[in-house]
Write a protein that holds these residues in place. Sequence first.
Motif: not given
Length: 580
Positions: A269-270, A296-298, A323-328
């Motif tokens: 996951a990234g 990819l986290r990029e 992969k990007i992150t929307g919240d915590g």
Amino acid sequence: MRTRNTFVLTVLSLAAAVIAVAGAAQQAPTVRPADLVLRGGKIVTLDAAKPEVQALATRNGAIVALGTNAEIARYVGPATQVVELRGRLAIPGFIEGHAHFFGIGELKIQLDLMATKSWDQIVSMVANAVEKAKPGQWIIGRGWHQEKWSSTPQPSVEGFPTHASLDKVSPNNPVVLTHASGHASFVNAKAMELNGVTAATKSPEGGEILHDKDGNPTGLLRERASRLIDTKKGTPQLTPAEAADLERRVLEFADREVISKGITSLQDAGSSFSLIDRVKEMIDLGRMNVRLWMMLRETDPKRLAETRVVGYGNNKLTVRAIKITGDGALGSRGAWLLEPYSDSPQSVGLPTTPVAQMRVVAQTAVDTGYQLCIHAIGDRANREVLNVFEEAFKKNAKNGKDMRWRVEHAQHINAADIPRFGQLGVIAAMQGVHCTSDAPWVTPRLGAQRAEEGAYVWQKLMKSGAVVTNGTDAPVEDVDPIASFYATVTRKAANGEVFYGDQKMSRLEALRSYTINNAFAAFEEDIKGTLSLGKLADITVLTKDIMTIPDDDIRTAKVAYTIIGGKIAYRMPVAPAGAK
Ligand SMILES: [Zn+2]
């Protein structure tokens, strides 16, 4: 997915039938011997054509025959390796649907705080590590969780300790201890000093430096504030050769760990571009067993286009997801909610990537032919991500069902948004074991109504037509699929309470969530996820039949063999005496 598979399988079984008839007419011609035969077991294939068989044969890494012991006998030649199942269960190899591969390996070379029960225990582990460390060397740990502590540390701020307790045992060695969720870290004074974090340092966007009442940082860094700490500061830099060697070792630790847990493929996951290069090198060197599908986290479009690869190294590596992150996370109240937290009425959590930025990345994903995977835990984050996905599909005239974009976690969903997963063809990339480990704080954080309506609603999502996948988010949780399978079919927390049992999965649904559904979520259902003719021979053999034994026995099942591409990658070291 189902229709298509059934069609392919029907064609294959027709072909097999024709061959069988032709074979009988010519007096059972000899077949080319298999490389590997499994026989004498209960083989659950998840293939509608032959849901259960006793034996199977593999050649050149693929499954070439499935049937009774008698039918498979003719595939055994002088050089064929035979595994006697002795009644044990064989299943399609577990596919871990969301984990952090490098983090799994790193945990093996850091302080593992997963089992700690109090802050004092953590401090004494750090003290031990300091004794063995070189002067100034970083002490790095991971896995603590304040909800597991038997008492609140003294003094404390919002239930978290202050860094003075760590400074006492580690005045000269910088310390950074990452939260089990990965969404916060705790550091000592030396770590802050080396990184220039002072009372005057402002919290970065999408993060928070927790302060005491005098305005001094306590040592707790939430979300993006953790990025203020660079563990390269203050230590002599590793030479490039040393750094590369360390990466190789970590990857090998991770590989060993996951295959020992019965995992044949893992969805990472990234990771960074540079880690992908390192993984490729390890595959070229023949030092990787597990198959990886890496997000990819990029997001640099040019490099994404250059890096995109499907089935590299004989199906060892695929890279075509961002992969990007929307919240915590919910535990640390970082999950982004529509309405305030029930136990913190002034807070709704926080987005970690602005929605406008999500839209930009969504367009990049469309343009580069990547899947988009966005981490969303809170109901607000889930809604925003679904909106971003829907807009991107519409704008680019795409059918969401062909895109297979994923919401990673999809943990807390507003009732109005649940059907949108199925309608839009968005995959709910969930983790069964999170449900039971988070259960103690879900209701306090959300209140009973939100918890019942939208927390880990596997059945509601599946009824909406959504594909629900499974995994562990390791190293947030242990990567063990059996523990997550148990959580998925029982929803029973450690205290014995069942968390909204109507949403649990059947054994078959749970097995599908861990195999064919994960394969589908990576566009790999044609080569993985069921034990079917022509598919990769990725097989997990367990000591107990987790499809039928009583719930409470599931966790006692062990991995007997992990077979990847027809090769035994892992076997249980010694059959324990008196094993049932
Ligand atoms: Zn994760």
